[in-house]
Write a protein that holds these residues in place. Sequence first.
Motif, short mmCIF file in Angstrom:
data_model
loop_
_atom_site.label_atom_id
_atom_site.label_comp_id
_atom_site.label_asym_id
_atom_site.label_seq_id
_atom_site.Cartn_x
_atom_site.Cartn_y
_atom_site.Cartn_z
N ILE A 233 0.87 15.16 -15.76
CA ILE A 233 0.87 16.55 -15.32
C ILE A 233 -0.36 17.27 -15.88
CG2 ILE A 233 2.10 18.75 -15.48
CD1 ILE A 233 4.71 17.20 -15.59
N LYS A 234 -1.01 18.05 -15.03
CA LYS A 234 -2.21 18.80 -15.43
C LYS A 234 -2.01 20.28 -15.12
CE LYS A 234 -5.38 14.95 -14.57
NZ LYS A 234 -6.59 14.50 -13.82
N ALA A 235 -2.62 21.16 -15.95
CA ALA A 235 -2.48 22.60 -15.76
C ALA A 235 -3.83 23.28 -16.02
CB ALA A 235 -1.42 23.18 -16.69
N GLU A 236 -4.11 24.32 -15.24
CA GLU A 236 -5.35 25.09 -15.39
C GLU A 236 -5.05 26.57 -15.19
OE1 GLU A 236 -9.91 25.31 -13.59
OE2 GLU A 236 -8.29 24.49 -12.36
N LEU A 237 -5.56 27.42 -16.10
CA LEU A 237 -5.40 28.87 -15.98
C LEU A 237 -6.73 29.46 -15.56
CD1 LEU A 237 -3.55 31.36 -16.47
CD2 LEU A 237 -4.51 31.45 -18.79
N ARG A 238 -6.73 30.17 -14.42
CA ARG A 238 -7.96 30.76 -13.91
C ARG A 238 -7.63 32.05 -13.15
NH1 ARG A 238 -11.85 27.19 -10.19
NH2 ARG A 238 -12.01 26.09 -12.18
N ASP A 239 -8.33 33.13 -13.50
CA ASP A 239 -8.20 34.43 -12.80
C ASP A 239 -6.75 34.92 -12.76
OD1 ASP A 239 -10.97 34.37 -12.27
OD2 ASP A 239 -10.65 33.19 -10.45
N GLY A 240 -6.01 34.66 -13.83
CA GLY A 240 -4.63 35.15 -13.90
C GLY A 240 -3.62 34.31 -13.16
N VAL A 241 -4.01 33.11 -12.72
CA VAL A 241 -3.09 32.21 -12.00
C VAL A 241 -3.06 30.87 -12.72
CG1 VAL A 241 -2.58 31.02 -9.84
CG2 VAL A 241 -3.53 33.34 -9.79
N LEU A 242 -1.86 30.41 -13.04
CA LEU A 242 -1.68 29.09 -13.64
C LEU A 242 -1.38 28.09 -12.54
CD1 LEU A 242 -1.32 27.23 -16.15
CD2 LEU A 242 1.12 27.83 -16.08
N ALA A 243 -2.24 27.07 -12.40
CA ALA A 243 -2.05 26.02 -11.41
C ALA A 243 -1.60 24.75 -12.12
CB ALA A 243 -3.34 25.76 -10.64
N VAL A 244 -0.47 24.21 -11.72
CA VAL A 244 0.09 23.00 -12.33
C VAL A 244 0.21 21.92 -11.26
CG1 VAL A 244 2.00 22.00 -13.63
CG2 VAL A 244 1.42 24.41 -13.95
N PHE A 245 -0.39 20.76 -11.51
CA PHE A 245 -0.28 19.62 -10.60
C PHE A 245 0.66 18.60 -11.21
CE2 PHE A 245 -2.18 15.37 -9.36
CZ PHE A 245 -1.48 15.30 -8.16
#
Length: 261
Positions: A233-245
């Motif tokens: 599982i990977k996660a990235e926080l950018r521009d106030g949005v957390l994206a989790v794959f």
Amino acid sequence: MVIYFNAFYEPSRLADHMLTSGLLSAFAARDMALFPPLNISEDAESVVIRALIPGATLNDVEIMGYARTLSIKSELVPIKGSYSLQERPVGRFQRLVDLGFEPDPELISAGMKNGVLRIVLSKPGRASGRRSSIHKDTAAANPAGRVRSCGGRDVVRPTMDVIEREEGFFLYLNLPGVEKSELSVESLSRELVVDGCTSYGLEGCERLHNLEFSDVHYHGKFTLPEDIDRGAIKAELRDGVLAVFMPRRVREPERIVIKVT
């Protein structure tokens, strides 16, 4: 980003309104009744407007004005895919603010960090004589770690989208105002747990005039599908949005031919 004041721009009506693209879910349409939410404060020198626009950058925002009215306009484009759940606001939006004075466009500054837009307008006769520049705030590099206590703040489930693709599931959560150092993402057994604290505190001697959002403790708990590879599982926080794959495990073939030597 555009900041533009002149007599040729006139809002269709001097009240808050929103233009939507017809792509809203029922949940998002309810939350976008006044989108983006605004906090308006002032001190002796200026008026400060903060707006929550997770998913947008400063270049995506248009700030325009006519006389004493300020317009904040942008568009949030939906992510392509097959949605299992769609809650995050998308489409065109606009908010209008009656300032009570006509600002000098040369003395307006705007910055954006973690999905929070901050506009500062100098009051008439209060300008220091130095021209304010339009700038983009950048977050300091902070290591991610377990979130600290949010100090009794209201616990709120973040607005989210879930998209399913062949390779796995994509989860997008709106967390405007959350720093990486105030964010925790953990996989516990069959659950994914997300916690984050915001900090929208007023600066200096600001006096609050309009309050549409306040500090919260974002908390989300999600059951993971059985075929998810938890270790990938990977996660990235950018521009106030957390994206989790959340990728699916690679399945072994049911039939394997064994070579005989």
